[in-house]
Scaffold this motif. Sequence first.
Motif, short mmCIF file in Angstrom:
data_model
loop_
_atom_site.label_atom_id
_atom_site.label_comp_id
_atom_site.label_asym_id
_atom_site.label_seq_id
_atom_site.Cartn_x
_atom_site.Cartn_y
_atom_site.Cartn_z
N ASP A 186 47.06 -16.99 -26.35
CA ASP A 186 47.05 -16.11 -25.44
C ASP A 186 45.80 -15.19 -25.49
OD1 ASP A 186 47.22 -14.56 -23.31
OD2 ASP A 186 48.08 -12.91 -23.81
N PHE A 205 42.78 -23.03 -26.73
CA PHE A 205 43.17 -22.37 -26.24
C PHE A 205 44.14 -22.55 -24.79
CE2 PHE A 205 38.42 -22.26 -25.47
CZ PHE A 205 38.13 -20.77 -25.98
N ARG A 206 44.91 -23.27 -25.35
CA ARG A 206 46.40 -24.13 -24.56
C ARG A 206 46.86 -22.95 -25.54
NH1 ARG A 206 46.46 -29.15 -25.03
NH2 ARG A 206 47.50 -29.39 -27.12
N GLU A 207 47.80 -23.28 -26.45
CA GLU A 207 48.59 -22.61 -26.78
C GLU A 207 48.78 -21.15 -27.34
OE1 GLU A 207 49.98 -24.36 -29.89
OE2 GLU A 207 50.05 -25.96 -28.84
N LYS A 267 36.61 -19.27 -22.85
CA LYS A 267 37.66 -20.19 -21.87
C LYS A 267 37.53 -20.36 -20.63
CE LYS A 267 42.82 -19.63 -21.52
NZ LYS A 267 43.93 -19.89 -21.63
N ASN A 268 36.91 -19.36 -20.19
CA ASN A 268 36.44 -19.64 -18.60
C ASN A 268 34.66 -19.22 -18.59
OD1 ASN A 268 38.70 -20.94 -17.88
ND2 ASN A 268 39.53 -18.73 -18.15
N GLU A 282 40.34 -26.97 -27.88
CA GLU A 282 41.80 -27.00 -26.36
C GLU A 282 43.01 -26.52 -27.06
OE1 GLU A 282 41.43 -31.78 -25.77
OE2 GLU A 282 39.45 -31.24 -25.26
N ILE A 283 43.15 -26.97 -28.18
CA ILE A 283 45.05 -26.83 -28.48
C ILE A 283 44.90 -25.13 -28.36
CG2 ILE A 283 46.58 -26.40 -30.13
CD1 ILE A 283 45.48 -29.86 -31.40
#
Length: 168
Positions: free
Chosen positions: A116, A112-114, A166-167, A109-110
């Motif tokens: 690129d 994919f959020r932080e 990620k998607n 989670e971290i």
Amino acid sequence: MHIALKPWELSDAASLMSLCNRVDRSFLSDRIPSPYTEDSAEEWLHMVGHREGVEGVFRAVMADGKIVGTLSVEQKEDVYRKDAEIGYFLLTEEWSKGIMTEAVRQICEIAFRELDILRITGLVYEPNVASRKVLEKNGFLLEGIMKDAVVKNGSVFNLCIYGKLKNP
């Protein structure tokens, strides 16, 4: 049991040194020094300090307030720059408690959020069933097996390539 991820700090050198000297190295990279010295810990922690949040996410795995493992997601370069590789280890006495499964969930989670990135890749020696299950429980899919790709302690292993998008 409370599982949390903690960013590494220079003050964690003694804990990192203890962790790296106590961990089972059967399925780890040979690039981790053995014995793991205070200099090794300080060098790695300085590198982490420069790369954190820019080229990777590096965390201590905490179980009920004590460091029991480490994991990272490190972004690749060049044409592979939207991919990152996950790596982790846990003290033997903490195996089979769900600790790393939860830690991997949190760090994905971290990352994919932080970072690129579009995907996270996990490379696991084929006989390391526990590590393979950790990835599979976190939605990583087996994408392929490289035959005779790893030499460790005089043995040759196949390498399993896992991926998480990620998607999806």
